[in-house]
Design a protein around this motif. Sequence first.
Motif, mmCIF file in Angstrom:
data_model
loop_
_atom_site.group_PDB
_atom_site.id
_atom_site.type_symbol
_atom_site.label_atom_id
_atom_site.label_comp_id
_atom_site.label_asym_id
_atom_site.label_seq_id
_atom_site.Cartn_x
_atom_site.Cartn_y
_atom_site.Cartn_z
ATOM 1 N N LEU A 4 23.570 24.428 48.086
ATOM 2 C CA LEU A 4 24.232 25.737 48.108
ATOM 3 C C LEU A 4 24.727 26.071 49.510
ATOM 4 N N LEU A 5 23.913 25.763 50.495
ATOM 5 C CA LEU A 5 24.306 26.016 51.889
ATOM 6 C C LEU A 5 25.585 25.266 52.226
ATOM 7 N N LEU A 6 25.691 24.027 51.786
ATOM 8 C CA LEU A 6 26.859 23.207 52.095
ATOM 9 C C LEU A 6 28.132 23.741 51.424
ATOM 10 N N VAL A 7 28.042 24.149 50.154
ATOM 11 C CA VAL A 7 29.259 24.616 49.475
ATOM 12 C C VAL A 7 29.707 25.975 50.004
ATOM 13 N N TYR A 8 28.781 26.737 50.589
ATOM 14 C CA TYR A 8 29.176 28.009 51.177
ATOM 15 C C TYR A 8 29.929 27.824 52.493
ATOM 16 N N LEU A 9 30.006 26.601 52.971
ATOM 17 C CA LEU A 9 30.812 26.300 54.157
ATOM 18 C C LEU A 9 32.270 26.037 53.803
ATOM 19 N N ILE A 10 32.566 25.885 52.512
ATOM 20 C CA ILE A 10 33.940 25.623 52.077
ATOM 21 C C ILE A 10 34.781 26.892 52.240
ATOM 22 N N PRO A 11 35.967 26.814 52.811
ATOM 23 C CA PRO A 11 36.833 27.998 52.961
ATOM 24 C C PRO A 11 37.142 28.643 51.609
ATOM 25 N N THR A 12 37.196 29.961 51.595
ATOM 26 C CA THR A 12 37.382 30.676 50.331
ATOM 27 C C THR A 12 38.829 31.082 50.052
ATOM 28 N N GLU A 13 39.717 30.950 51.031
ATOM 29 C CA GLU A 13 41.105 31.391 50.802
ATOM 30 C C GLU A 13 41.751 30.703 49.595
ATOM 31 N N PRO A 14 41.662 29.369 49.477
ATOM 32 C CA PRO A 14 42.234 28.725 48.282
ATOM 33 C C PRO A 14 41.543 29.172 46.994
ATOM 34 N N MET A 15 40.254 29.475 47.063
ATOM 35 C CA MET A 15 39.532 29.948 45.878
ATOM 36 C C MET A 15 40.078 31.294 45.423
ATOM 37 N N ILE A 16 40.305 32.192 46.369
ATOM 38 C CA ILE A 16 40.847 33.510 46.032
ATOM 39 C C ILE A 16 42.250 33.361 45.448
ATOM 40 N N ARG A 17 43.038 32.479 46.016
ATOM 41 C CA ARG A 17 44.387 32.245 45.516
ATOM 42 C C ARG A 17 44.355 31.733 44.072
ATOM 43 N N ASN A 18 43.475 30.792 43.796
ATOM 44 C CA ASN A 18 43.369 30.255 42.437
ATOM 45 C C ASN A 18 42.778 31.275 41.464
ATOM 46 N N ALA A 19 41.869 32.113 41.970
ATOM 47 C CA ALA A 19 41.323 33.175 41.119
ATOM 48 C C ALA A 19 42.417 34.174 40.749
ATOM 49 N N ARG A 20 43.286 34.481 41.705
ATOM 50 C CA ARG A 20 44.401 35.411 41.415
ATOM 51 C C ARG A 20 45.329 34.845 40.346
ATOM 52 N N SER A 21 45.548 33.551 40.393
ATOM 53 C CA SER A 21 46.436 32.950 39.395
ATOM 54 C C SER A 21 45.759 32.857 38.023
ATOM 55 N N SER A 22 44.483 33.205 37.949
ATOM 56 C CA SER A 22 43.734 33.158 36.685
ATOM 57 C C SER A 22 43.623 34.521 36.022
ATOM 58 N N VAL A 23 44.079 35.561 36.705
ATOM 59 C CA VAL A 23 43.886 36.933 36.243
ATOM 60 C C VAL A 23 44.450 37.162 34.845
ATOM 61 N N ASP A 24 45.602 36.570 34.543
ATOM 62 C CA ASP A 24 46.238 36.814 33.247
ATOM 63 C C ASP A 24 45.360 36.385 32.075
ATOM 64 N N ILE A 25 44.588 35.313 32.263
ATOM 65 C CA ILE A 25 43.695 34.850 31.189
ATOM 66 C C ILE A 25 42.684 35.927 30.845
ATOM 67 N N PHE A 26 42.063 36.504 31.881
ATOM 68 C CA PHE A 26 41.044 37.535 31.658
ATOM 69 C C PHE A 26 41.663 38.822 31.126
ATOM 70 N N ARG A 27 42.868 39.125 31.584
ATOM 71 C CA ARG A 27 43.524 40.347 31.129
ATOM 72 C C ARG A 27 43.910 40.231 29.654
ATOM 73 N N GLU A 28 44.373 39.067 29.243
ATOM 74 C CA GLU A 28 44.816 38.878 27.859
ATOM 75 C C GLU A 28 43.650 38.694 26.889
ATOM 76 N N GLU A 29 42.629 37.942 27.320
ATOM 77 C CA GLU A 29 41.512 37.627 26.415
ATOM 78 C C GLU A 29 40.427 38.690 26.425
ATOM 79 N N GLY A 30 40.270 39.401 27.530
ATOM 80 C CA GLY A 30 39.183 40.358 27.627
ATOM 81 C C GLY A 30 37.863 39.674 27.919
ATOM 82 N N ALA A 31 36.779 40.426 27.773
ATOM 83 C CA ALA A 31 35.460 39.937 28.173
ATOM 84 C C ALA A 31 34.824 39.012 27.150
ATOM 85 N N SER A 32 35.144 39.202 25.872
ATOM 86 C CA SER A 32 34.427 38.431 24.838
ATOM 87 C C SER A 32 35.323 38.164 23.632
#
Length: 432
Positions: free
Chosen positions: A28-56
């Motif tokens: 866990l310590l090692l993966v927390y060293l990975i930069p998060t900017e690309p993760m945030i960018r990819n999470a933003r591109s995933s927003v439509d899935i959650f918006r369309e499908e909802g929580a369950s």
Amino acid sequence: MEKKIALKMIWKTGLTLLSGGAAGLLLLLLVYLIPTEPMIRNARSSVDIFREEGASAQVTHGYASTTLDNYTDAWMLRNAFYNGEESAWQKCLHVYYYGYMDGQIDGVCESMIAWLEGKEGYERLSYARYWHGYLTVLKPLLYFFDYGDIRGILKFIELAIFACLCVLLERRHMTGVIPMLVAAMICVEFHVIGMSMQFSWVFIIAGLACIAILKWYPKSGEAPETGLFFLGIGMLTSYFDFLTYPVFTLGIPLLLLTLCMRTSGKAGRILHLPCMAVKHSIFWAIGYAGMWAQKWILYTIFTGDDLIADGIRSVLLRSGRDVMGEQRGYLAAVGKNIAVMSKYPYLLVCAAAVVVLFVMRKKAERSSFSAGAFVAYLYIAALPFGWYMISVNHSYIHSFMTYRGLGVTVFAMLAVVSELLNRKRSGCSDGK
């Protein structure tokens, strides 16, 4: 001599647990060293899935068994892309995420979307009670892929595991197990599991454990000690799982091991296989509970905050009968889980599997009936009901995912049917 062997096993068990806790924290310590900017960018591109499908969302309307857990997947993503200024050490202990005050934004999916779209008023929160070991896989994946891509990757991995199991069963001349496996996978909605990260970790752990058993358990000769192997499975389940259907990682590998011992002539006397199943269940439980307890202890030692008390309160809540202010008993929890699987297609699949087993046994030479294997299968079939007994609250509320534990029951009961079909008039193959 037996005392010395027991002490040696206790020493190995303790050492394995401590080593697993240290390795888990380091990863866990090692993966927390990975930069998060690309993760945030990819999470933003995933927003439509959650918006369309909802929580369950339900993949098949009216089938709770096909419910997706986007709610928890959004929580996992929040944990993964958190970009605070704290040290990696603090982050891997506390598992921070961004959220909003109660009532400001309803729902985890909505909260994640709001932060990704720049809404103000968020605050730093922590979810330290779990290991969140899935982050060791999710953070690298999210660095390169968005949520839709990750779904596709997980579905591919799970399909590859299933195909590999079928190939290995055929190579071990255990083709009679394949109809049982197929029926169990259909009943747990195998094709839906990869669409939720929340459901995938348990399936992958169970699948890889089964591959290891089929690949390395000897077809002949002396049987190896496999207790520590199940200890490790329990530890991995505790490390990766966000409390879904953990009994699956015990029941499915244990059943495969029992079937391997049965077909390789290691059934022994009547109590050998049942005692082996109970012993391995204990090892799994020690690994599962011991790994979880280590997180609470390590957090308490390194932060000074009492996570042990919080963890115990959570266990009491999830094992209790109180469900949103109303009392729900064990039978209600069991009934709700069975109801999820009480659909005609699942019943037809199980009936078809029995017919296939009957046809296969008619064409093959029958072997002697093993009472030991029969009892072991029944014990394994009962494991999910034991799990529901110690997790009434959780199993009642989240029956749309905890019902998958019953996949163990389906698989094991088909093994019972297979054993009965193998029966000869000459009697039993176990010792007196």
